[in-house]
Design a protein around this motif. Structure first.
Motif, PDB file in Angstrom:
ATOM      1  N   GLU A  63       8.151 -13.829   2.051  1.00  0.00           N
ATOM      2  CA  GLU A  63       6.831 -13.195   2.247  1.00  0.00           C
ATOM      3  C   GLU A  63       6.009 -14.003   3.236  1.00  0.00           C
ATOM      4  O   GLU A  63       5.333 -13.453   4.102  1.00  0.00           O
ATOM      5  CB  GLU A  63       6.090 -13.100   0.909  1.00  0.00           C
ATOM      6  CG  GLU A  63       6.367 -11.802   0.210  1.00  0.00           C
ATOM      7  CD  GLU A  63       5.490 -11.586  -1.012  1.00  0.00           C
ATOM      8  OE1 GLU A  63       4.666 -12.447  -1.328  1.00  0.00           O
ATOM      9  OE2 GLU A  63       5.660 -10.542  -1.647  1.00  0.00           O
ATOM     10  N   GLN A 102      23.280  -2.802  -3.674  1.00  0.00           N
ATOM     11  CA  GLN A 102      21.923  -2.636  -4.198  1.00  0.00           C
ATOM     12  C   GLN A 102      21.190  -1.476  -3.552  1.00  0.00           C
ATOM     13  O   GLN A 102      20.120  -1.106  -4.002  1.00  0.00           O
ATOM     14  CB  GLN A 102      21.104  -3.905  -3.940  1.00  0.00           C
ATOM     15  CG  GLN A 102      21.560  -5.084  -4.698  1.00  0.00           C
ATOM     16  CD  GLN A 102      20.414  -5.678  -5.475  1.00  0.00           C
ATOM     17  OE1 GLN A 102      20.005  -5.127  -6.437  1.00  0.00           O
ATOM     18  NE2 GLN A 102      19.883  -6.764  -5.047  1.00  0.00           N
ATOM     19  N   THR A 155      14.910  -8.430  -1.661  1.00  0.00           N
ATOM     20  CA  THR A 155      13.962  -7.511  -2.304  1.00  0.00           C
ATOM     21  C   THR A 155      12.654  -7.480  -1.496  1.00  0.00           C
ATOM     22  O   THR A 155      11.984  -6.460  -1.437  1.00  0.00           O
ATOM     23  CB  THR A 155      13.633  -7.954  -3.755  1.00  0.00           C
ATOM     24  OG1 THR A 155      13.102  -9.268  -3.725  1.00  0.00           O
ATOM     25  CG2 THR A 155      14.862  -7.929  -4.636  1.00  0.00           C
ATOM     26  N   ILE A 156      12.312  -8.607  -0.888  1.00  0.00           N
ATOM     27  CA  ILE A 156      11.076  -8.691  -0.102  1.00  0.00           C
ATOM     28  C   ILE A 156      11.278  -8.118   1.297  1.00  0.00           C
ATOM     29  O   ILE A 156      10.491  -7.299   1.770  1.00  0.00           O
ATOM     30  CB  ILE A 156      10.621 -10.171   0.008  1.00  0.00           C
ATOM     31  CG1 ILE A 156      10.368 -10.749  -1.387  1.00  0.00           C
ATOM     32  CG2 ILE A 156       9.395 -10.299   0.905  1.00  0.00           C
ATOM     33  CD1 ILE A 156       9.334 -10.021  -2.211  1.00  0.00           C
ATOM     34  N   ALA A 188      19.910 -12.234  -2.444  1.00  0.00           N
ATOM     35  CA  ALA A 188      19.503 -11.036  -3.182  1.00  0.00           C
ATOM     36  C   ALA A 188      18.015 -11.096  -3.509  1.00  0.00           C
ATOM     37  O   ALA A 188      17.297 -10.097  -3.390  1.00  0.00           O
ATOM     38  CB  ALA A 188      20.323 -10.911  -4.465  1.00  0.00           C
ATOM     39  N   ALA A 189      17.535 -12.288  -3.914  1.00  0.00           N
ATOM     40  CA  ALA A 189      16.113 -12.418  -4.256  1.00  0.00           C
ATOM     41  C   ALA A 189      15.239 -12.221  -3.020  1.00  0.00           C
ATOM     42  O   ALA A 189      14.181 -11.590  -3.096  1.00  0.00           O
ATOM     43  CB  ALA A 189      15.857 -13.781  -4.889  1.00  0.00           C
ATOM     44  N   THR A 229      -1.334  -7.072   5.949  1.00  0.00           N
ATOM     45  CA  THR A 229      -0.177  -6.194   6.088  1.00  0.00           C
ATOM     46  C   THR A 229       0.605  -6.564   7.333  1.00  0.00           C
ATOM     47  O   THR A 229       0.029  -6.857   8.377  1.00  0.00           O
ATOM     48  CB  THR A 229      -0.629  -4.738   6.167  1.00  0.00           C
ATOM     49  OG1 THR A 229      -1.469  -4.511   5.046  1.00  0.00           O
ATOM     50  CG2 THR A 229       0.530  -3.789   6.140  1.00  0.00           C
ATOM     51  N   HIS A 230       1.925  -6.544   7.195  1.00  0.00           N
ATOM     52  CA  HIS A 230       2.783  -6.916   8.321  1.00  0.00           C
ATOM     53  C   HIS A 230       2.669  -5.895   9.450  1.00  0.00           C
ATOM     54  O   HIS A 230       2.654  -4.704   9.228  1.00  0.00           O
ATOM     55  CB  HIS A 230       4.232  -6.982   7.850  1.00  0.00           C
ATOM     56  CG  HIS A 230       5.207  -7.141   8.974  1.00  0.00           C
ATOM     57  ND1 HIS A 230       5.305  -8.304   9.694  1.00  0.00           N
ATOM     58  CD2 HIS A 230       6.089  -6.273   9.497  1.00  0.00           C
ATOM     59  CE1 HIS A 230       6.244  -8.155  10.617  1.00  0.00           C
ATOM     60  NE2 HIS A 230       6.732  -6.945  10.519  1.00  0.00           N
ATOM     61  N   PHE A 245       4.546 -12.390   6.568  1.00  0.00           N
ATOM     62  CA  PHE A 245       3.105 -12.120   6.688  1.00  0.00           C
ATOM     63  C   PHE A 245       2.336 -13.243   7.367  1.00  0.00           C
ATOM     64  O   PHE A 245       1.399 -12.990   8.100  1.00  0.00           O
ATOM     65  CB  PHE A 245       2.518 -11.839   5.306  1.00  0.00           C
ATOM     66  CG  PHE A 245       3.152 -10.661   4.645  1.00  0.00           C
ATOM     67  CD1 PHE A 245       3.122  -9.414   5.249  1.00  0.00           C
ATOM     68  CD2 PHE A 245       3.808 -10.793   3.444  1.00  0.00           C
ATOM     69  CE1 PHE A 245       3.728  -8.330   4.656  1.00  0.00           C
ATOM     70  CE2 PHE A 245       4.418  -9.712   2.842  1.00  0.00           C
ATOM     71  CZ  PHE A 245       4.377  -8.470   3.455  1.00  0.00           C
ATOM     72  N   PRO A 276      11.601 -15.447  -2.722  1.00  0.00           N
ATOM     73  CA  PRO A 276      10.728 -14.320  -2.348  1.00  0.00           C
ATOM     74  C   PRO A 276       9.434 -14.786  -1.696  1.00  0.00           C
ATOM     75  O   PRO A 276       8.961 -14.168  -0.733  1.00  0.00           O
ATOM     76  CB  PRO A 276      10.436 -13.634  -3.686  1.00  0.00           C
ATOM     77  CG  PRO A 276      11.539 -14.040  -4.589  1.00  0.00           C
ATOM     78  CD  PRO A 276      11.916 -15.422  -4.155  1.00  0.00           C
ATOM     79  N   ASP A 280      13.556  -6.113   2.579  1.00  0.00           N
ATOM     80  CA  ASP A 280      13.875  -4.689   2.670  1.00  0.00           C
ATOM     81  C   ASP A 280      12.636  -3.830   2.382  1.00  0.00           C
ATOM     82  O   ASP A 280      12.419  -2.810   3.030  1.00  0.00           O
ATOM     83  CB  ASP A 280      14.996  -4.342   1.687  1.00  0.00           C
ATOM     84  CG  ASP A 280      15.983  -3.356   2.297  1.00  0.00           C
ATOM     85  OD1 ASP A 280      16.618  -3.719   3.299  1.00  0.00           O
ATOM     86  OD2 ASP A 280      16.095  -2.229   1.774  1.00  0.00           O
ATOM     87  N   ARG A 281      11.850  -4.260   1.400  1.00  0.00           N
ATOM     88  CA  ARG A 281      10.647  -3.493   1.062  1.00  0.00           C
ATOM     89  C   ARG A 281       9.648  -3.499   2.219  1.00  0.00           C
ATOM     90  O   ARG A 281       8.879  -2.565   2.381  1.00  0.00           O
ATOM     91  CB  ARG A 281      10.001  -4.093  -0.188  1.00  0.00           C
ATOM     92  CG  ARG A 281       8.872  -3.266  -0.755  1.00  0.00           C
ATOM     93  CD  ARG A 281       8.638  -3.603  -2.202  1.00  0.00           C
ATOM     94  NE  ARG A 281       8.248  -4.991  -2.408  1.00  0.00           N
ATOM     95  CZ  ARG A 281       6.988  -5.426  -2.343  1.00  0.00           C
ATOM     96  NH1 ARG A 281       6.010  -4.588  -2.114  1.00  0.00           N
ATOM     97  NH2 ARG A 281       6.712  -6.683  -2.558  1.00  0.00           N
ATOM     98  N   ASN A 282       9.699  -4.562   3.010  1.00  0.00           N
ATOM     99  CA  ASN A 282       8.756  -4.647   4.126  1.00  0.00           C
ATOM    100  C   ASN A 282       9.406  -4.303   5.462  1.00  0.00           C
ATOM    101  O   ASN A 282       8.846  -4.617   6.526  1.00  0.00           O
ATOM    102  CB  ASN A 282       8.160  -6.058   4.180  1.00  0.00           C
ATOM    103  CG  ASN A 282       7.228  -6.314   3.011  1.00  0.00           C
ATOM    104  OD1 ASN A 282       6.131  -5.764   2.953  1.00  0.00           O
ATOM    105  ND2 ASN A 282       7.673  -7.098   2.036  1.00  0.00           N
ATOM    106  N   TYR A 285      20.172  -1.784  -0.368  1.00  0.00           N
ATOM    107  CA  TYR A 285      19.308  -2.320   0.681  1.00  0.00           C
ATOM    108  C   TYR A 285      19.699  -1.692   2.023  1.00  0.00           C
ATOM    109  O   TYR A 285      20.877  -1.542   2.329  1.00  0.00           O
ATOM    110  CB  TYR A 285      19.459  -3.843   0.786  1.00  0.00           C
ATOM    111  CG  TYR A 285      18.917  -4.577  -0.412  1.00  0.00           C
ATOM    112  CD1 TYR A 285      17.689  -4.241  -0.956  1.00  0.00           C
ATOM    113  CD2 TYR A 285      19.638  -5.611  -0.996  1.00  0.00           C
ATOM    114  CE1 TYR A 285      17.193  -4.918  -2.055  1.00  0.00           C
ATOM    115  CE2 TYR A 285      19.149  -6.291  -2.084  1.00  0.00           C
ATOM    116  CZ  TYR A 285      17.922  -5.942  -2.627  1.00  0.00           C
ATOM    117  OH  TYR A 285      17.437  -6.598  -3.706  1.00  0.00           O
TER     118      TYR A 285
END
Lengths: 418, 335
Positions: free
Chosen positions: A103, A150, A128-129, A124-125, A29-30, A107, A99, A131-133, A152
């Motif tokens: 990641e 989107q 998704t990574i 954009a691709a 986990t980051h 990480f 992505p 912003d989620r993290n 974000y």
């Protein structure tokens, strides 16, 4: 091989394979690192594929920024100077790889924040990574408006004029010069088509008429029909949003058929391949984000002229700075200011700082201004017109113009005599 | 059932095939081991999000297992190599994106739509199955290009035009990952089920000699169509999941010829025509790619190309295929 032996061997191999296969790819986990020694910025660059050339143009300017920042001891963050580390990965212009790249940066490399890849699709691709993290992403070549719709939270466009805003300056200039009809010719590819659509929408918004809106598949070589259609529609400004090679073919066919337009706009009008046409390139409108003769009231970093000097000193043998280099450098200037202002390198603090600085920073290509989504509303493009003997003049915006326009541009006969 | 699971020679099989049949007998335990392996992989896959914050690597690993296995249903089992395989992936991605973005469909509805689109496209392209060999490959590639052009020329509010579609309704990536695992394991399970039934032998007969297979009564047309539809539908679902996962679709990426090429390479490196081969190929190549890519940022593609070339030179029938060719006794365990 006996059955029992085989089963035993399979079990052993199975355990080994699972352990070996999973181990390196399980990402912890980051977590923000404490005891900071540097500021780590991740980014991807395409070594191959569609975006390789443009991506590497940006990378050169980013390296220039990095050298300048670290030469002065790094960035001032939380009252202390930290050197900046750039962690670069290859995305191969591949949407499926982006992505994974981001990641890995988050990480494995534990970067504090990231620069976006080149282009809207990859950005954009990757977003998704990130912003989620909860990782802040600075976009430097993300022209599509849709990325900022989107939802974000932590992406900001710090360098590029969005595709919907590129036509504003040339269309308003056309209106000021007395033109009335805008036509577009686009190759059926994402940026080209989107830019052509923006030209038409901007024309209508400014009360101008749309003549024709033509689209062709890559590989087409005969444009005489669509050029004649554009001429028949009494087009004042023909926007060619395509490749420079296609534009060369179109210009030749215009000349052969004596088809004239008062103005022709293309992103590539100042490319060496177009300028090599000599007098045939006279009068064409192109775009740039910087010009050494245009000095905005810069309050952050070098002016355009100073930047170009520094760039040419670092890369004396070329390649020359281009539009991607300039926007990458500008976005890094803004990013440096954001990092220095933010109380921490967490994404919410960086985004808050990015919003606080909006409208207060003027860099080499204009004033940085974003809305809540991170969409760029500040930078305007410069409209550059080719003149005789290989000259170029800034003809719009009016406030920074270096010359009056050649409007209508010379006809083919007139160009031949120039 | 006896201890030995046979590929059930039927009245439809030719004498030549019947004579070879003992070589293809599978030990029942090998099927159980394989099924347990798949169950183990699924269990590990399900636990990945709990122990790893990033799932992208795993998402794409399972995507390639699914695509290589789906392609193998057609190319490996019937001998028809569809270079236009990307068309299914693209149509699935577009169907899901259009339903999700323009019609606000939930994830499940977008996936159902993508599945239907894949099946429909397979039916539309079915006449190309009359062709053989390179002609089929070329025509399928042409149709993929045509399909891409059609998508581009559709109005922007229908399919996004040249700019593609950015999906603003955000879908849960972990749920999409689980779905990809399910699709992937489902594709391998289907291939396994086909392989251990008489259909597997019939398909092999079609791949070896279509005319001979038809003469002995194999329903080549029906079997090929079934494989074509299965293969295309799985690829379409993969495209849909990938589109929703990356949230950005454009014609160049969705119909990228690399989708076809990589699926063919992964399946071929593992062993076309075997069930385990595409899984082995996809896993090894994805992991190799990942290791090279992270350690050699500049030369990664060059090294990957060397590895692919070397693997093809040393294992011309793929890893599993070459193993079986050199050690026929393993046919009871690997298939």
């Amino acid at each position: 091989m006996k059955r029992r032996q085989f089963l035993k061997m399979s079990r052993g191999i199975g355990f080994l394979a699972v352990g070996a296969a999973i181990g390196p790819f399980v990402a912890p986990t980051h977590a923000q690192t404490s005891g900071r020694k540097s500021i780590r910025i991740g980014m991807s660059v395409a070594s191959t594929g569609t975006f390789a050339h443009d991506s590497q143009s940006g990378r050169r300017a980013i390296d220039l920024w990095l050298e300048q920042v670290n030469a002065q001891g790094g960035l001032l963050h939380q009252g202390q100077r930290y050197p900046v580390e750039l962690v670069v990965r290859d995305d191969r212009s591949d949407k499926q790889l982006a992505p994974r790249v981001y990641e890995s940066l988050i990480f494995d490399e534990k970067v504090d924040l990231v620069l976006a890849p080149y282009g809207s699709t990859l950005t954009a691709a990757a977003a998704t990574i990130t912003d989620r993290n909860d990782i802040f992403m600075m976009g430097w070549a993300v022209a599509a408006d849709s990325v900022f719709k989107q939802g974000y939270k932590y992406i900001v466009n710090g360098g590029t004029t969005p595709v919907s805003r590129v036509p504003e300056v040339p269309v308003q200039a056309l209106k000021r010069f007395g033109g009335k009809v805008v036509s577009t010719i686009a190759v059926d590819e994402p940026y080209s088509d989107a830019l052509a659509g923006s030209f038409r929408a901007t024309a209508e918004k400014n009360g101008l008429a749309v003549g024709v809106a033509e689209k062709y598949s890559r590989g087409a070589k005969d444009f005489t029909t669509i050029l004649n259609k554009a001429a028949a529609a009494k087009t004042d400004l023909l926007c060619i949003t395509s490749y420079d090679t296609d534009m060369i073919v179109m210009l030749r066919q215009m000349k052969e058929n004596d088809i004239n337009f008062p103005a022709i706009f293309s992103t590539f009008s100042q490319n060496s391949s177009i300028l090599a046409l000599g007098n045939d390139a006279i009068g064409l409108w192109g775009q740039s984000n910087i010009d050494p003769r245009v000095a905005y009231a810069v309050n952050l970093g070098p002016t355009a002229a100073q930047y170009l000097d520094a760039y040419n000193t670092k890369y004396p043998n070329g390649p020359q700075s281009d539009i991607n280099s300039a926007v990458a450098f500008a976005s890094l200037m803004v990013l440096g200011a954001i990092i220095e202002r933010a109380p921490s390198l967490t994404a919410p603090d960086l985004k808050a700082a990015a919003l606080d600085l909006s409208g207060h920073l003027t860099v080499l290509n204009g004033t940085y201004r974003i809305d809540e989504t991170g969409f760029q509303t500040g930078y305007d493009i410069l409209v550059i017109q080719n003149t005789a003997k290989g000259g170029r003049e800034v003809i719009a915006p009016a406030a920074v113009a270096t010359s009056a326009p050649l409007f209508p541009m010379p006809t083919w006969d007139q160009k031949a005599k120039m | 059932m006896s201890m030995v699971m046979q590929s059930a020679p039927s009245a439809e099989t030719a004498p030549s095939v019947r004579q070879r049949a003992p070589l293809f007998r599978l030990h029942r335990a090998s099927v159980w081991i394989w099924c347990l392996t798949l169950a183990g992989i699924s269990l590990i896959a399900v636990s990945i999000p709990a122990v790893s914050a990033g799932v992208s690597f795993w998402f794409y690993l399972f995507q390639w297992i699914a695509l290589a296995s789906a392609l193998n249903l057609m190319a490996g089992m019937t001998g028809y190599v569809p270079f236009g395989f990307a068309a299914f992936f693209g149509i699935g991605a577009y169907a899901a994106a259009v339903l999700s973005q323009f019609h606000h469909a939930p994830t499940w509805a977008a996936l159902v739509g993508a599945t239907a689109a894949g099946a429909l496209l397979a039916v539309l392209f079915a006449p190309t199955l009359r062709l053989r060999g390179v002609f089929f490959s070329v025509v399928s590639l042409s149709l993929a290009i045509v399909l891409r052009s059609v998508i581009v020329l559709l109005p922007e509010d229908v399919a996004g035009g040249s700019s593609g579609i950015t999906i603003t309704g955000r879908h849960d990536p972990i749920r999409l990952y689980y779905l990809m695992v399910a699709v992937s394991m489902g594709a391998v399970a289907i291939a396994t089920a086909i392989s251990v039934t008489p259909h597997g032998l019939r398909l092999k007969a079609i791949g070896d000699d279509l005319d001979a297979a038809q003469i002995i009564g194999v329903n080549a047309k029906g079997l090929r169509l079934a494989m074509w539809m299965l293969s295309g539908t799985i690829a379409a679902v993969c495209g849909a999941l990938e589109g929703l996962y990356s949230s950005a679709i454009d014609p160049a990426a969705a119909f990228n010829i690399l989708i076809s090429t990589k699926a063919i390479i992964y399946a071929a490196l593992g062993g076309l025509g075997t069930v385990m081969g595409p899984v082995v190929g996809a896993v090894l190549m994805t992991i190799t790619d990942e290791l090279i890519w992270t350690r050699f940022p500049i030369a990664n593609l060059f090294i990957l190309g060397l590895i692919v070339s070397a693997t093809v030179l040393f294992f011309p029938r793929g890893i599993v295929g070459s193993l079986l060719q050199r050690h026929p006794r393993f046919r009871r365990w690997f298939f």
